[in-house]
Each structure stands twice: as structure tokens, then as C-alpha cells.
Design a protein around this motif. Structure first.
Motif, short mmCIF file in Angstrom:
data_model
loop_
_atom_site.label_atom_id
_atom_site.label_comp_id
_atom_site.label_asym_id
_atom_site.label_seq_id
_atom_site.Cartn_x
_atom_site.Cartn_y
_atom_site.Cartn_z
N LEU A 258 0.83 -1.36 -0.06
CA LEU A 258 0.10 0.00 -0.02
C LEU A 258 0.84 1.22 -0.05
O LEU A 258 0.34 2.42 -0.32
N PHE A 259 2.04 1.09 0.35
CA PHE A 259 3.04 2.31 0.45
C PHE A 259 4.03 2.39 -0.31
O PHE A 259 5.17 3.14 -0.42
N LEU A 260 4.10 1.62 -1.51
CA LEU A 260 4.87 1.60 -2.46
C LEU A 260 4.97 3.12 -3.21
O LEU A 260 3.77 3.61 -3.35
N PRO A 261 6.00 3.61 -3.81
CA PRO A 261 6.06 4.85 -4.37
C PRO A 261 5.17 4.91 -5.64
O PRO A 261 5.19 3.98 -6.37
N ASN A 262 4.60 5.98 -5.86
CA ASN A 262 3.62 6.20 -7.11
C ASN A 262 2.64 5.21 -7.14
O ASN A 262 2.00 4.74 -8.10
N ILE A 263 2.08 4.52 -6.00
CA ILE A 263 0.56 4.04 -6.03
C ILE A 263 -0.23 4.76 -5.35
O ILE A 263 -0.01 5.75 -4.51
N SER A 264 -1.63 4.27 -5.90
CA SER A 264 -2.71 5.21 -5.47
C SER A 264 -4.01 4.12 -5.17
O SER A 264 -4.20 3.54 -5.98
N PRO A 265 -4.62 4.30 -4.00
CA PRO A 265 -5.95 3.57 -3.81
C PRO A 265 -6.80 4.11 -4.74
O PRO A 265 -7.20 5.23 -4.98
N LEU A 266 -7.67 3.20 -5.51
CA LEU A 266 -8.77 3.77 -6.31
C LEU A 266 -10.16 3.39 -5.76
O LEU A 266 -10.87 4.27 -5.56
N PHE A 267 -10.57 2.11 -5.37
CA PHE A 267 -11.80 1.97 -4.74
C PHE A 267 -11.82 0.88 -3.68
O PHE A 267 -10.85 -0.03 -3.80
N TYR A 268 -12.79 0.80 -3.15
CA TYR A 268 -13.03 -0.21 -1.85
C TYR A 268 -14.35 -0.69 -2.22
O TYR A 268 -15.13 -0.44 -2.60
N SER A 269 -14.64 -2.41 -1.85
CA SER A 269 -15.66 -3.05 -1.89
C SER A 269 -15.62 -4.11 -1.01
O SER A 269 -14.46 -4.68 -0.60
N THR A 270 -16.76 -4.69 -0.73
CA THR A 270 -16.69 -6.40 -0.38
C THR A 270 -16.54 -6.95 -1.82
O THR A 270 -16.48 -6.44 -2.78
N TRP A 271 -16.25 -8.37 -1.32
CA TRP A 271 -15.96 -8.99 -2.76
C TRP A 271 -17.31 -9.40 -3.55
O TRP A 271 -17.11 -9.19 -4.77
N GLU A 272 -18.40 -9.31 -2.86
CA GLU A 272 -19.57 -9.59 -3.53
C GLU A 272 -19.98 -8.52 -4.34
O GLU A 272 -20.64 -8.19 -5.35
N ASN A 273 -19.62 -7.01 -3.93
CA ASN A 273 -19.71 -5.57 -4.72
C ASN A 273 -18.51 -5.38 -5.44
O ASN A 273 -18.47 -4.08 -6.01
N TYR A 274 -17.76 -6.27 -5.88
CA TYR A 274 -16.45 -5.85 -6.78
C TYR A 274 -16.77 -5.13 -7.81
O TYR A 274 -16.42 -4.10 -8.40
N GLN A 275 -17.56 -5.74 -8.65
CA GLN A 275 -17.76 -5.40 -10.09
C GLN A 275 -18.58 -3.94 -10.11
O GLN A 275 -18.31 -2.99 -11.05
N THR A 276 -19.77 -3.91 -9.20
CA THR A 276 -20.37 -2.40 -8.98
C THR A 276 -19.60 -1.56 -8.72
O THR A 276 -19.54 -0.41 -9.10
N ALA A 277 -18.57 -1.59 -7.82
CA ALA A 277 -17.51 -0.70 -7.30
C ALA A 277 -16.68 -0.25 -8.35
O ALA A 277 -16.46 0.99 -8.58
N ALA A 278 -16.04 -1.34 -9.18
CA ALA A 278 -15.32 -1.16 -10.16
C ALA A 278 -16.05 -0.10 -11.31
O ALA A 278 -15.35 0.90 -11.72
N GLU A 279 -17.12 -0.57 -11.73
CA GLU A 279 -17.87 0.17 -12.73
C GLU A 279 -18.19 1.56 -12.27
O GLU A 279 -18.12 2.74 -12.98
N ASN A 280 -18.64 1.81 -10.99
CA ASN A 280 -18.80 3.17 -10.38
C ASN A 280 -17.62 3.99 -10.56
O ASN A 280 -17.59 5.09 -10.68
N PHE A 281 -16.69 3.55 -10.17
CA PHE A 281 -15.29 4.20 -10.12
C PHE A 281 -15.01 4.66 -11.61
O PHE A 281 -14.79 5.90 -12.04
N VAL A 282 -15.14 3.61 -12.38
CA VAL A 282 -14.73 4.19 -13.79
C VAL A 282 -15.72 5.18 -14.57
O VAL A 282 -15.22 6.10 -15.15
N ASN A 283 -17.04 5.03 -14.14
CA ASN A 283 -17.85 6.13 -14.60
C ASN A 283 -17.65 7.27 -14.22
O ASN A 283 -17.78 8.55 -14.63
#
Length: 294
Positions: A258-283
Motif C-alpha cells: 500500500l506504501f509503494l512509491p507512485n501507488i494510489s488507492p482507487l476504490f474499496y468494496s466487499t468481494w460481492e460488490n467488486y464489479q459494481t464498485a469498479a464500474e462506479n469508479f470508472v464512470n
């Protein structure tokens, strides 16, 4: 000798104490109500080093906080030890890598002829490691690492080759090696020397000889050291950062990623909600639209 015995006693105490923690041995990585409608975590805005040569691309790392169905499952006990020795406020026990936001990340786990295999949050029963977890309560955070196009291609080729190479193994014994380092880092090290990039990582002459041998290829890992290794080998600024800070990839734990240089968190979700969270982030962030196959 006394210091070694002291560490060994503490490690045994931690191992036995995890038996009483229940299925989820780490705290939730997200304190608010879980919602795929608000997938952000840690930061509302992500940022990357602008010095990377163009054209640039993203690779993605997924960190997991699993909820196990069986409190006595061996990975659950390991997770308890990770929780007790972690030096940051975040706790993860597994990591995987991908070149898109599709739900098919590559993770290294024990078991099976090919131990580097695809992992799906939406179909956990297809993976030996993930099938022991509850996708409703298990969590993940997806991170992005910006690399140049040549590094992106090289990493893709290497992962593809490793995924078809049965010589790449999850070495259970390395968990004990890393556990002793984690114990020393957490309980026997000054607070100023515990954080990633500041710790004194073991670096033996044997390690040095391997790293200086251009024909040597490491084949024994745990999940986090595998990711650290391929990034160290293929991404110039990661390699330089490790060298400058005397970081030995063999002792990188999951949360360190999580602390590597030049890395950034994008989104969080439960496993069940991964696809929805990814789509919302991309939107909301159209520059990532090419990385999601809906």
C-alpha cells in the motif's frame, strides 16, 4: 540466543491466541457503511508521479481482507498473526495483480500444479484459496500503479509466463522467515524504524549474490514477496526506491504494498460488490474506462 527464544515464544503465543479471534481476525478496512455507491477509500482524489515517461499505463494491485468460513482454517490463523504484528493502521493478508480492472487478478497461493492463478471476488469457489472465504463480508481495496508502456508489456509477459510455469511456488516456510522479521519490526524496533522504507531489512550475502546474478531467477515466494519481486525486476523507479532504502523484497508483507512509491488507492468494496464498485469508479474516472471489460 535469548533474543531468538524471546521472539519464538512471542510467535507461539500469537499463533495460539488467534484460535480465539473468530473468523475475521482483522478490523474492517473501511469504517463507514459498506456501499458500492461510494467506492472511495483513503483518498477522494488519487495522484501519481508525473515524472513517468509517456505514454504511460496502469497496472492494478488488489489487497484482500478475507472473512473465513472456518475460524480454524490455517490461513485464518496466519491472518491473526499478521494483525498482531502489523505496524500500520491497515491490515491485509493477501495480494494479487492484474492489468485491467476485470475481476480476474493473479494471486500466488499454495496448492495446485499452477500456484499463480486467477482469482475472482465474484466467483471465489473457483480458486482454492478464496473458496474458504465469505464474499459478503470479505473486503478488498484496488490500487493503481503507473508505469511506462515498456514496463507494462514486460510485466504482462512475465505474469503470463509465470502463470504457466509450475516452478513458481508458494513457499510456506517463508511465512516463518517473514514472521520473525515482522515480530522484530513490531515489538523490538524503534517506532521511527518500523514503517515501510525505514525498516532495517535483513539482507544476507546469499541474497546479495542472488540479486547480483543476472541469470538467477527467484522461484520461491509468498504472495506479497512475489509482487514485490516482479515490480523490483521490471519497474525502474520501484527498483531504485528499494536500492536507495535498502529494502529487501523477500520481507515485504501485504500491507507494505500500500506504501509503494507512485501507488494510489482507487476504490474499496466487499468481494460481492467488486464489479459494481469498479464500474462506479470508472464512470467517475473515464481515463480508466479502457481497463474495465463490462
Amino acid at each position: 540466543m535469548f533474543k531468538y527464544l524471546k521472539k519464538l515464544s512471542l510467535l507461539l503465543l500469537i499463533s495460539f491466541s488467534t484460535l480465539f479471534f473468530g473468523c475475521k481476525t482483522t478490523n474492517s478496512i473501511y469504517n463507514d457503511e459498506v456501499s458500492p455507491e461510494a467506492p472511495y477509500y483513503l483518498e477522494d482524489e488519487f495522484s501519481f508521479n508525473e515524472d513517468i515517461s509517456e505514454p504511460s499505463k496502469y497496472i492494478f494491485i488488489r489487497l484482500y481482507n478475507p472473512d473465513y468460513n472456518n475460524p480454524f482454517y490455517i490461513a485464518n490463523l496466519l491472518q491473526g498473526g499478521i494483525n498482531l504484528t502489523e505496524v500500520s493502521e491497515y491490515h491485509f493478508s493477501h495480494a494479487a495483480i492484474n492489468f485491467s480492472l476485470s475481476d480476474d487478478f493473479y494471486g500466488l497461493t499454495s496448492g495446485g500444479y499452477y500456484q499463480l492463478a486467477k482469482e475472482s471476488c465474484l466467483n471465489p469457489k473457483e480458486n482454492k484459496y478464496m473458496k474458504h472465504c465469505d464474499p459478503i463480508d470479505s473486503e478488498q481495496i484496488t490500487l493503481a500503479l503507473k508505469v511506462n508502456e515498456e514496463e507494462y508489456i514486460n510485466l504482462q509477459k512475465e505474469i503470463d509466463e509465470y502463470s504457466k510455469n509450475h516452478k513458481i511456488k508458494y513457499n510456506v516456510g517463508k511465512n516463518f522467515q517473514n514472521a520473525f522479521f515482522a515480530l522484530d519490526r513490531r515489538f523490538f524496533t524503534n517506532k521511527n524504524k518500523r514503517a515501510f522504507g525505514y525498516a532495517d531489512y535483513p539482507y544476507s550475502k546469499k541474497d546479495q549474490k542472488k540479486d547480483n546474478d543476472k541469470n538467477y531467477n527467484e522461484t520461491q515466494f509468498v504472495c506479497s514477496t512475489f509482487l514485490a519481486y516482479i515490480l523490483y525486476q521490471n519497474v525502474d523507479y520501484i527498483h531504485d526506491y528499494f536500492v536507495e532504502n535498502n529494502i529487501n523484497y523477500r520481507y515485504i508483507n501485504v500491507t507494505d504494498l500500500l506504501f509503494l512509491p507512485n501507488i494510489s488507492p482507487l476504490f474499496y468494496s466487499t468481494w460481492e460488490n467488486y464489479q459494481t464498485a469498479a464500474e462506479n469508479f470508472v464512470n467517475k474516472n473515464q481515463e480508466f474506462s479502457a481497463y474495465l471489460n463490462k
